[in-house]
Design an enzyme around this catalytic site. Structure first.
Site, mmCIF file in Angstrom:
data_model
loop_
_atom_site.group_PDB
_atom_site.id
_atom_site.type_symbol
_atom_site.label_atom_id
_atom_site.label_comp_id
_atom_site.label_asym_id
_atom_site.label_seq_id
_atom_site.Cartn_x
_atom_site.Cartn_y
_atom_site.Cartn_z
ATOM 1 N N TYR A 148 3.914 -13.479 -5.144
ATOM 2 C CA TYR A 148 4.496 -12.559 -6.130
ATOM 3 C C TYR A 148 4.783 -11.229 -5.462
ATOM 4 O O TYR A 148 3.920 -10.684 -4.769
ATOM 5 C CB TYR A 148 3.509 -12.361 -7.286
ATOM 6 C CG TYR A 148 3.990 -11.398 -8.362
ATOM 7 C CD1 TYR A 148 5.104 -11.710 -9.153
ATOM 8 C CD2 TYR A 148 3.338 -10.191 -8.590
ATOM 9 C CE1 TYR A 148 5.541 -10.839 -10.143
ATOM 10 C CE2 TYR A 148 3.764 -9.322 -9.586
ATOM 11 C CZ TYR A 148 4.871 -9.643 -10.358
ATOM 12 O OH TYR A 148 5.294 -8.776 -11.335
ATOM 13 N N ASP A 243 3.662 -7.972 2.261
ATOM 14 C CA ASP A 243 3.434 -7.337 0.968
ATOM 15 C C ASP A 243 1.917 -7.246 0.767
ATOM 16 O O ASP A 243 1.268 -8.231 0.412
ATOM 17 C CB ASP A 243 4.106 -8.151 -0.140
ATOM 18 C CG ASP A 243 3.942 -7.499 -1.510
ATOM 19 O OD1 ASP A 243 3.234 -6.473 -1.595
ATOM 20 O OD2 ASP A 243 4.529 -8.018 -2.480
ATOM 21 N N LYS A 271 -1.202 -0.632 -6.001
ATOM 22 C CA LYS A 271 -2.523 -0.879 -6.587
ATOM 23 C C LYS A 271 -3.599 0.094 -6.089
ATOM 24 O O LYS A 271 -3.597 1.248 -6.498
ATOM 25 C CB LYS A 271 -2.906 -2.346 -6.405
ATOM 26 C CG LYS A 271 -1.876 -3.254 -7.127
ATOM 27 C CD LYS A 271 -2.364 -4.623 -7.510
ATOM 28 C CE LYS A 271 -1.364 -5.276 -8.476
ATOM 29 N NZ LYS A 271 -0.549 -6.335 -7.906
HETATM 30 C C1 LIG Z 1 0.998 -6.314 -8.109
HETATM 31 C C2 LIG Z 1 1.864 -6.728 -6.984
HETATM 32 C C3 LIG Z 1 3.197 -6.292 -6.880
HETATM 33 C C4 LIG Z 1 3.860 -5.494 -7.951
HETATM 34 O O1 LIG Z 1 3.284 -4.233 -8.128
HETATM 35 P P1 LIG Z 1 3.514 -3.476 -9.528
HETATM 36 O O2 LIG Z 1 2.838 -2.155 -9.311
HETATM 37 O O3 LIG Z 1 2.893 -4.318 -10.580
HETATM 38 O O4 LIG Z 1 4.984 -3.328 -9.689
HETATM 39 C C5 LIG Z 1 3.908 -6.651 -5.760
HETATM 40 N N1 LIG Z 1 3.361 -7.391 -4.793
HETATM 41 C C6 LIG Z 1 2.088 -7.819 -4.846
HETATM 42 C C7 LIG Z 1 1.520 -8.617 -3.725
HETATM 43 C C8 LIG Z 1 1.308 -7.517 -5.957
HETATM 44 O O5 LIG Z 1 0.054 -7.982 -6.025
#
Ligand SMILES: *Cc1c(COP(=O)(O)O)cnc(C)c1O
Length: 435
Positions: A148, A243, A271
């Site tokens: 994701y 990511d 996060k």
């Molecule tokens: C949570 C998450 C996102 C998206 O971040 P948001 O602040 O919710 O837009 C993207 N990549 C990873 C790996 C994530 O865990």
């Protein structure tokens, strides 16, 4: 129905919210759709605990889905926010807090020369992909099923998180042309990877991966697989994006990149770096970042980017992350893993707690570690719902989805875990009686 609901105030607030907010929520997984029941309305949160609108207390293992590595509302973060807000809440101009925050990120991510701050993980990923396309002059993206990367149009195909929870493959509203440049592979499969590169290597701008996929269960990757991606990217002049929005700062060394010593070209963060306020970031070597406006032609901007409150909260949270925090998180993690797995096997319940550091997942059982989304049995969701419901009723909040992971914070204690184990034991006895 209303009278018998265990959380009458949460229930009626949700009914009201549904008239004004889509599904009553502002992010789909919060709706509790894949487990029994309706969402719990939080009134207050402190440390490892949250209190709902009905006055029930829970030990929280969701921790705002990752950001709260010190638990809720740690004092030094609150102090930093208070102190900063007295001087103004948004400047739309450069300020010292941005430099301080960038230094803290660079200290743990040695492959980052320059940072750009944004306001969410989605924004960080979206911008990183644009930068990769701008730098390479190519359009293709390669991603992996179950990873994701936020709700970025071109990456919202076979993604995890809410997409997995709600059982949808992608999303309407995204033009074919946008996902047409996105190639999707299974994790943990070098053969397919080599094949994809031999067919499309010349048209790829970037490969994007969560180096520790944590949004579709927790799917630890073999270092050899990640290294193969790195090598193929180098051979084909493709940029590698790690990511690390969910994994960044969850490890003493910084991110998974440093733990495994496999360096990406671009890193995305979010996060935990915001201390509970909205922050995302991306960074890379100078030669890549210099392609970004105002130094270069790739445009990306934000009214609230580098927001002073968010920078102050983030820096304060990062400052608290000394080595003893990571030792504590690891020790708690081991304790959680051992004690929960003992109870699960005592009851022969078909789950197994998989853990890396402070992140854990109630995984369906498997002889080998599950490393790919395709290897997750599809029928595990309903059993998880029973578990979730029983634990919630006993004051323990796990993610309302079989695909979302749990988090330990430095505010959790062994006593919290002992309580969780007792609750799990009685929940499983109850489930056995019913079935
Ligand atoms: C949570 C998450 C996102 C998206 O971040 P948001 O602040 O919710 O837009 C993207 N990549 C990873 C790996 C994530 O865990």
């Amino acid at each position: 129905m209303k009278e018998s609901h265990p959380r009458p105030r949460s229930f009626s607030l949700h009914e009201k919210a549904c008239k004004h907010l889509v599904g009553g929520v502002n992010s789909p997984v919060r709706a509790f759709k894949s487990v029994h029941g309706s969402p719990v309305y939080f009134a207050q949160a402190k440390g490892a605990c949250v209190t709902d609108e009905d006055g029930n207390e829970y030990v929280d293992y969701i921790q705002s889905w990752g950001p709260m590595i010190h638990g809720h509302a740690p004092e030094n973060v609150l102090d930093a926010i208070r102190e900063t807000m007295e001087k103004g809440t948004s400047f739309g101009a450069p300020h010292v807090g941005e430099i301080e925050m960038a230094l803290r990120i660079k200290a743990r991510f040695p492959n980052i020369d320059k940072v750009r701050f944004v306001s969410s993980g989605t924004e960080a990923v979206m911008s990183a992909v644009r930068l990769a396309r701008g730098v390479t002059g190519r359009d293709g993206i390669l991603k992996f099923e179950g990873c994701y990367h936020g709700h970025v149009d071109s990456l919202l195909a076979k993604a995890g998180s809410g997409i997995a929870t709600l059982g949808i493959a992608g999303s309407p509203g995204i033009p074919q042309g946008t996902v047409g440049d996105t190639l999707i592979l299974q994790l943990n499969d070098e053969e397919m990877l080599e094949h994809a590169f031999s067919m499309h290597g010349k048209t790829l701008a970037c490969v994007i991966i969560e180096p520790l996929p944590a949004n579709n269960g927790l799917l630890p990757q073999r270092p050899e697989f990640l290294q193969r991606i790195r090598d193929l990217c180098d051979e084909h002049q493709v940029l590698l994006i790690f990511d690390e929005v969910i994994t960044g700062f969850r490890f003493q060394q910084g991110g998974v990149s440093s733990v495994l010593d496999i360096q990406p070209d671009i890193t995305t963060l979010g996060k935990a770096i915001g201390g509970g306020l909205p922050v995302g970031a991306y960074g890379a070597r100078d030669e890549i970042m210099s392609q970004l406006a105002p130094e270069g032609p790739v445009y990306q901007a934000g009214t609230l980017s580098g927001n002073p409150l968010a920078m102050a909260a983030g820096s304060a949270a990062i400052d608290l992350l000394d080595n003893s925090c990571y030792d504590k998180l690891e020790a708690l993690g081991i304790y959680l893993e051992d004690s929960i797995n003992q109870i699960l096997s005592k009851h022969n319940f078909p789950f197994n707690l998989v853990r890396v550091g402070s992140m854990f997942w109630m995984s369906p059982p498997s002889d080998d570690l599950i490393r790919s989304a395709a290897d997750i049995p599809s029928e595990s969701g309903s059993r998880y719902a029973d578990l979730h419901y029983g634990l919630l009723a006993r004051g323990h909040m796990l993610a309302p989805s079989a695909y979302e992971i749990g988090f330990l914070s430095t505010a959790h204690t062994r006593e919290n875990i002992d309580d969780l184990c007792r609750a799990l034991d009685s929940t499983l006895i109850e489930i056995e009686v019913k079935t």
